[in-house]
Design an enzyme around this catalytic site. Structure first.
Site, short mmCIF file in Angstrom:
data_model
loop_
_atom_site.label_atom_id
_atom_site.label_comp_id
_atom_site.label_asym_id
_atom_site.label_seq_id
_atom_site.Cartn_x
_atom_site.Cartn_y
_atom_site.Cartn_z
N ASP A 1 0.83 -1.21 0.00
CA ASP A 1 0.00 0.00 0.00
C ASP A 1 0.86 1.26 0.00
OD1 ASP A 1 0.89 -0.49 2.64
OD2 ASP A 1 -1.07 -1.27 3.22
N ASN B 1 -7.80 -3.38 14.02
CA ASN B 1 -9.20 -3.60 13.61
C ASN B 1 -9.32 -4.77 12.62
OD1 ASN B 1 -8.17 -2.59 11.23
ND2 ASN B 1 -9.53 -0.80 11.12
N HIS C 1 -7.55 -5.22 9.79
CA HIS C 1 -7.21 -4.98 8.37
C HIS C 1 -5.89 -5.66 8.01
CE1 HIS C 1 -5.02 -0.97 9.55
NE2 HIS C 1 -4.10 -1.89 9.33
N GLU D 1 -9.79 -2.06 5.07
CA GLU D 1 -10.44 -1.79 6.35
C GLU D 1 -11.73 -2.62 6.46
OE1 GLU D 1 -8.72 -0.34 8.38
OE2 GLU D 1 -7.94 1.61 7.79
#
Ligand code: F6R
Length: 262
Positions: A68, A137, A139, A144
């Site tokens: 990313d 979380n 990811h 996400e």
């Protein structure tokens, strides 16, 4: 999924590096490695770098694809993933910078840049081994919660909690970009091997979701349960929420010699 629980974060790095090195040696000098940023894989990279320095691993002809990149951060910014990968991966591992690829976070035509990234991965025959961390979380990459489980490289809005987590790399929260370009979950799933590392108490829920939770877009990393060759290397803290921890230790301790890579 193979789950290995290590005594501490240092051992996670050493063991995960030995797995990645094994794949690199098996594939050969033109291996294609998927690389993550963040804190989780730093010890893994340190151990790989040591193997390179000692001469037992040569990555000078390897190709790398980052997961990313932030959108709108200048490439030369110290926290752009181009800078981070150069500092933590390309230089210490002796990669050829010309073979290290990142999504173009400053592209004027983002969808075209995302397609080009997918094509570049396909053009070298896909990723042999993908290194992953996991967000608190759940990811992976910056997919996400709510991400399509079959998504490809695209622009994503960073979750509020992810921006808060990553604020430690910037002077202020409002300097953390709001968007990124990330490989999709489908892109990551195409890698022939994946090696996910997680350390620390703050990853306990994410790890439990990835390894034992239902496969759900609420915990994007849980899609790895469908991967044929996923290895998850954890320290004691990150593994504390796993119902099957004893069985994972038992399986690892009794691995037949021919299956060992440590
Ligand atoms: C980084 C990435 C993210 C991180 C995750 C964990 O390229 O794609 O998924 O792996 O946010 O970050 P750390 O390791 O800093 O806790």
């Amino acid at each position: 999924m193979e789950v290995v629980i290590c005594p501490d974060a240092e051992a996670v790095g050493a063991l995960a590096a030995s797995k990645v090195a094994r794949v690199c040696r098996d594939v050969g000098p033109e291996v294609v490695i998927g690389v993550a940023t963040g804190s989780s894989p730093l010890a893994l990279y340190d151990h790989l770098a040591r193997l390179v320095r000692e001469g037992s691993l040569d990555l000078s002809r390897a190709t790398a694809f980052a997961l990313d990149e932030y959108v709108g951060l200048p490439v030369e910014h110290p926290e752009s993933y181009a800078s981070v990968i150069d500092r933590t991966v390309t230089q210490p591992l002796g990669l050829d910078p010309a073979r290290v690829h990142l999504p173009d976070g400053n592209a004027s035509d983002v969808p075209t840049a995302c397609r080009a990234y997918e094509q570049a991965i396909a053009a070298v025959g896909g990723v042999d081994v993908q290194i992953l961390g996991v967000g608190a979380n759940g990811h992976i990459g910056f997919n996400e919660p709510g991400s399509s489980l079959s998504s490809r490289t695209r622009i994503k809005t960073l979750a509020t909690s992810t921006r808060a987590d990553n604020a430690r790399f910037f002077e202020r929260l409002d300097q953390v970009p709001t968007h990124c370009i990330t490989q999709g979950l489908g892109t990551i799933m195409d890698a022939r091997e994946v090696v996910l590392v997680a350390q620390g108490q703050h990853k306990v829920d994410a790890v439990a979701g990835v390894v034992e939770g239902p496969v759900t877009a609420r915990c994007p990393g849980s899609v790895l349960q469908f991967h044929q060759h996923a290895t998850v290397v954890l320290d004691e803290h990150a593994s504390a929420g796993l119902a099957g921890a004893q069985e994972y230790r038992n399986a690892w301790d009794h691995k037949p010699d021919w299956q060992r890579w440590r």
